[in-house]
Write a protein that holds these residues in place. Structure first.
Motif, mmCIF file in Angstrom:
data_model
loop_
_atom_site.group_PDB
_atom_site.id
_atom_site.type_symbol
_atom_site.label_atom_id
_atom_site.label_comp_id
_atom_site.label_asym_id
_atom_site.label_seq_id
_atom_site.Cartn_x
_atom_site.Cartn_y
_atom_site.Cartn_z
ATOM 1 N N TRP A 142 47.665 38.722 46.193
ATOM 2 C CA TRP A 142 46.384 39.410 46.133
ATOM 3 C C TRP A 142 45.926 39.674 44.696
ATOM 4 O O TRP A 142 44.866 40.280 44.484
ATOM 5 C CB TRP A 142 46.478 40.750 46.876
ATOM 6 C CG TRP A 142 46.655 40.575 48.356
ATOM 7 C CD1 TRP A 142 47.821 40.522 49.047
ATOM 8 C CD2 TRP A 142 45.611 40.419 49.319
ATOM 9 N NE1 TRP A 142 47.591 40.347 50.382
ATOM 10 C CE2 TRP A 142 46.219 40.273 50.576
ATOM 11 C CE3 TRP A 142 44.225 40.380 49.239
ATOM 12 C CZ2 TRP A 142 45.500 40.094 51.744
ATOM 13 C CZ3 TRP A 142 43.500 40.207 50.408
ATOM 14 C CH2 TRP A 142 44.132 40.065 51.645
ATOM 15 N N SER A 189 38.606 37.968 49.734
ATOM 16 C CA SER A 189 39.575 36.915 50.047
ATOM 17 C C SER A 189 39.258 36.160 51.329
ATOM 18 O O SER A 189 39.752 35.052 51.540
ATOM 19 C CB SER A 189 40.978 37.517 50.173
ATOM 20 O OG SER A 189 41.040 38.389 51.302
ATOM 21 N N VAL A 242 40.314 37.194 54.090
ATOM 22 C CA VAL A 242 41.442 37.521 54.975
ATOM 23 C C VAL A 242 41.201 38.917 55.526
ATOM 24 O O VAL A 242 41.259 39.901 54.775
ATOM 25 C CB VAL A 242 42.780 37.465 54.229
ATOM 26 C CG1 VAL A 242 43.923 37.844 55.155
ATOM 27 C CG2 VAL A 242 43.005 36.082 53.641
ATOM 28 N N LEU A 263 39.003 43.942 49.274
ATOM 29 C CA LEU A 263 39.895 42.788 49.148
ATOM 30 C C LEU A 263 39.737 41.837 50.328
ATOM 31 O O LEU A 263 39.787 40.609 50.164
ATOM 32 C CB LEU A 263 41.347 43.256 49.021
ATOM 33 C CG LEU A 263 41.702 43.990 47.720
ATOM 34 C CD1 LEU A 263 43.113 44.564 47.797
ATOM 35 C CD2 LEU A 263 41.583 43.057 46.525
ATOM 36 N N CYS A 264 39.545 42.390 51.521
ATOM 37 C CA CYS A 264 39.316 41.536 52.690
ATOM 38 C C CYS A 264 38.040 40.715 52.511
ATOM 39 O O CYS A 264 38.009 39.506 52.812
ATOM 40 C CB CYS A 264 39.220 42.392 53.955
ATOM 41 S SG CYS A 264 40.788 43.120 54.486
ATOM 42 N N ALA A 266 42.217 38.617 43.736
ATOM 43 C CA ALA A 266 41.203 39.464 44.362
ATOM 44 C C ALA A 266 41.265 40.882 43.795
ATOM 45 O O ALA A 266 40.225 41.531 43.596
ATOM 46 C CB ALA A 266 41.404 39.484 45.874
#
Length: 415
Positions: free
Chosen positions: A59, A36, A38, A32-33, A62
């Motif tokens: 989220w 995204s 982030v 996910l990081c 993603a």
């Protein structure tokens, strides 16, 4: 259903998607990081989502990409968790979370003034519930359906109309849940599938109110088994897998083995494309039963043994048309099975007959079918009747074989 419970169900759904994607919580957070941009998301936050403590609103796009699901599906599930009317929880989780119709029959009567009951009343009910289970080992659904539902109705009346302290009330709900499960099982065996589904729904309500996740999973898994056997195979898979998630990894080993077995059967009913999923679930059932140090199994799981797992293995292999694996297992189990269990013996013989037919051994299939019909002649079980029809349909492919022709003449298949 309260929003906190909806969030918990959404968390179970999210955890299942992650496991199906073969990702750990840390791996999902890392993915996910990356998706995204982030870099601050941690596995702890993923854990909070799966526990139902938070919703991953920002989220969701993603997550849809990382887990390989449609964004709209996740958005509707999150809306459902927030209590919004347009929301919908997918698949089995919707079935499990929203199973009960309006007007819960367990709702307490206002102003109840009935006689107070205590632990002794619940203990007596528990004895009768277990007596029904033991009776189901040797009798069929048609023999037991009336007394089973009479007991269930009486237990509901106790809950609604009598007074009791909180521990007694919780114990009573557990017994209602257990009674609903065996009553549903009996009704299903009698061919009363709608009545069985209603009993399972009632039991799920009782088990959840009692906070017994393992019992809730047993009820959901029982309903999944019925769905898988009555033309609703996809719903059966979803509900069986939801039952595993409902119980969680800390449930007693015997119960986890049972729930994985139901997943295996549900996949097997979908045929060869699901064979690997079925076989994987069988392995998970055996692994669960060998776990040591887990909590003690509830009384209702007394019958979950290594022999019973082998029976399910053989049934799954028969359903997947793998007779070389099914025949030895069934033959070994049948040699040591108690002859007083006529219904179970007839059912197991039905799978053995089909496995022999799959192995191109029609004479052995016919001989096994004869034994099956002899055992089931006086058994008031819709399950055995249906299995008899399956066996006859399979034997019809070998009608030129004299032994088979004799069976078909004695038990002509329905037109």
């Amino acid at each position: 259903m309260q929003t906190t419970e909806r969030k918990r169900q959404f968390g179970h759904y999210l955890a299942r998607l992650r496991r199906e994607a073969r990702l750990s919580q840390r791996q999902l957070a890392d993915r996910l990081c990356t998706l995204s941009g982030v870099p601050t998301l941690t596995r702890n936050e993923v854990g909070r989502w799966e526990q139902g403590r938070r919703l991953p609103d920002a989220w969701l796009p993603a997550l849809a990409t990382a887990l390989g699901v449609q964004l709209g599906t996740l958005e509707r599930a999150a809306s459902w968790a927030r209590g919004e009317p347009e929301g919908r929880l997918p698949g089995a989780f919707a079935t499990l979370a929203e199973l009960l119709p309006p007007g819960d029959p367990l709702e307490r009567e206002t102003g109840t003034q009935g006689r107070r009951i205590g632990p002794s009343t619940v203990a007596a009910l528990a004895g009768r519930v277990h007596g029904l289970r033991l009776a189901d080992d040797v009798l069929a659904g048609g023999d037991l359906i009336v007394p089973a539902f009479r007991e269930l109705s009486g237990a509901v009346v106790l809950h609604r109309e009598r007074t009791y302290d909180e521990p007694t009330g919780r114990a009573l709900l557990v017994q209602i849940g257990e009674l609903a499960q065996i009553a549903g099982w009996i009704a299903s065996d009698a061919g009363e599938h709608s009545q069985a589904a209603e009993a399972y729904a009632l039991g799920i309500s009782a088990a959840r109110q009692a906070g017994d996740g393992t019992l809730t999973a047993n009820l959901a898994g029982s309903l999944a088994y019925q769905l898988s056997n009555t033309g609703h195979e996809l719903e059966g898979v979803d509900l069986a897998e939801a039952a595993v998630a409902e119980a969680g990894p800390d449930a007693p080993p015997e119960t986890r083995a049972l729930f994985h077995d139901r997943v295996a059967w549900a996949h097997a009913r979908l045929g060869r494309p699901h064979s690997q999923s079925a076989i994987r679930a069988l392995g998970q059932a055996h692994d669960a039963l060998t776990d040591e140090g887990g909590p003690e199994a509830p009384q209702w799981a007394y019958w979950v043994t290594r022999d019973e797992l082998e029976v399910m293995d053989a049934r799954v292999f028969t359903e997947l048309a793998r007779p070389l694996r099914a025949v030895p297992l069934l033959s070994r189990v049948l040699e040591r099975y108690d002859a007083t269990h006529a219904r179970e013996l007839a059912l197991y013989l039905s799978w053995l007959a089909v496995a022999y037919a799959d192995a191109n051994e029609p004479e052995a299939a016919a001989d096994t079918a004869v034994r099956m019909f002899e055992l089931s002649a006086d058994v008031a079980s819709d399950r055995t009747s249906e299995r008899g029809r399956v066996v006859l349909g399979r034997l019809a492919e070998f009608e030129d074989v004299p032994e088979v022709r004799a069976v078909l003449a004695e038990h002509p298949p329905a037109a």
